[in-house]
Every structure is written in structure tokens, then in C-alpha cells.
Motif scaffolding. Structure first.
Motif, short mmCIF file in Angstrom:
data_model
loop_
_atom_site.label_atom_id
_atom_site.label_comp_id
_atom_site.label_asym_id
_atom_site.label_seq_id
_atom_site.Cartn_x
_atom_site.Cartn_y
_atom_site.Cartn_z
N LYS A 71 30.13 -58.32 28.01
CA LYS A 71 30.36 -59.26 26.92
C LYS A 71 31.10 -60.45 27.52
O LYS A 71 32.12 -60.28 28.17
N MET A 72 30.55 -61.66 27.31
CA MET A 72 31.11 -62.85 27.93
C MET A 72 31.09 -63.99 26.93
O MET A 72 30.09 -64.19 26.25
N GLU A 73 32.19 -64.72 26.86
CA GLU A 73 32.22 -65.90 25.99
C GLU A 73 31.62 -67.08 26.74
O GLU A 73 31.93 -67.31 27.91
N THR A 74 30.73 -67.80 26.04
CA THR A 74 29.97 -68.87 26.69
C THR A 74 29.89 -70.10 25.80
O THR A 74 30.18 -70.06 24.61
N GLU A 75 29.45 -71.18 26.41
CA GLU A 75 29.06 -72.39 25.69
C GLU A 75 27.55 -72.47 25.84
O GLU A 75 27.02 -72.35 26.94
N THR A 76 26.85 -72.65 24.74
CA THR A 76 25.39 -72.68 24.77
C THR A 76 24.91 -74.04 24.30
O THR A 76 25.35 -74.55 23.27
N MET A 77 23.97 -74.62 25.05
CA MET A 77 23.37 -75.90 24.70
C MET A 77 21.91 -75.66 24.32
O MET A 77 21.16 -75.05 25.07
N PHE A 78 21.53 -76.14 23.12
CA PHE A 78 20.14 -76.08 22.66
C PHE A 78 19.58 -77.49 22.73
O PHE A 78 20.06 -78.38 22.05
N TYR A 79 18.60 -77.70 23.57
CA TYR A 79 18.01 -79.03 23.74
C TYR A 79 16.77 -79.17 22.86
O TYR A 79 16.08 -78.18 22.56
N GLU A 80 16.45 -80.40 22.47
CA GLU A 80 15.32 -80.67 21.58
C GLU A 80 14.00 -80.15 22.12
O GLU A 80 13.12 -79.74 21.37
N ASP A 81 13.84 -80.16 23.44
CA ASP A 81 12.57 -79.76 24.04
C ASP A 81 12.45 -78.24 24.22
O ASP A 81 11.50 -77.75 24.81
#
Length: 136
Positions: A18-28
């Protein structure tokens, strides 16, 4: 060239992590996940190096994301069974797939000769194997 029979059953991750992350969702459609600073330094892959997986990715409207490898235990969509210089036999849960791939630079007659030889090798494998699931 020597023919090979494949057996792939490898672990992808060293354990459930289990790891805390930052997630980026890109338009493409690209999704990138980065561990937060205090999570850096962990080794989560079983072999300690980068892992490439073919998988089904599902993203809900609220951002909940799941990634399911096509083949558990190996991270592969296909189970590779047999290989020749230009051909291979692989399977999914439903299908047996026989694939040939030749370079155009070989020329028509060399391709015909190789295709005939390698087809015989693959036919021999298919006639004698018990390795294919749901084989009838």
C-alpha cells in the motif's frame, strides 16, 4: 535455430504494497502515478527493476482506478507455448494463436521455404502437446 517451449510464471511485485501516490490523468488517456516523497526508496517489483505489463485499466468517473494484468502471475496477455525462428504458438483462455512473421527482404522463395519448414515444426508440436488448456 533451436525451437523453444515457454513456461512463464513469474511474480511481478515482491508483496502486496500500500503506497500513497499522486496520480495525473491526462486528456489523451495517459495515467501517471508517482509515489509521495516519504514513500520513495521502497522496492516493490519482485526483481528490483522496471516491469512492463499488458493490462486492462478501468477508471471510474470519480477517479477510482484499477489495473488488472491480462495474465495473473506473469503480467502477460498470452501464454507462450512454442517458438520457431519466424513463428510462435501462444494461447489465451479461449484461443490457440499461431503467428508467423517474415521480413520482406527475405524474398518470396525464402519465405515460402521457411514457412513450409516451420509449419511442419509447429504442426508436430500441436500434434504431440498436452500443454494446451481445454484441448479437445
Amino acid at each position: 535455430m533451436k525451437n523453444r517451449i515457454f513456461t512463464n510464471r513469474t511474480r511481478v511485485f515482491s508483496d502486496s504494497v500500500k503506497m500513497e501516490t499522486e496520480t495525473m490523468f491526462y486528456e489523451d488517456g495517459i495515467i501517471k502515478t508517482y509515489p509521495l516523497a516519504y514513500e520513495l526508496g521502497q522496492q516493490i517489483t519482485a526483481n528490483g527493476s522496471t516491469v512492463t505489463m499488458k493490462a486492462k485499466v478501468t477508471v471510474d468517473s470519480d477517479g477510482n482506478t484499477s489495473v488488472m494484468p491480462y495474465r495473473r502471475d506473469s503480467g502477460q496477455r498470452y501464454r507462450h507455448l512454442f517458438k520457431t525462428r519466424h513463428g510462435e504458438v501462444k494461447e489465451t483462455n479461449e484461443d490457440v494463436i499461431v503467428k508467423f512473421q517474415f521480413s520482406k527482404s527475405q524474398g518470396r522463395w525464402k519465405i515460402c521455404d521457411d514457412l513450409e519448414t516451420e509449419t511442419d515444426d509447429i504442426l508436430s508440436f500441436l500434434e504431440t502437446t498436452n500443454d494446451i488448456r481445454k484441448w479437445q
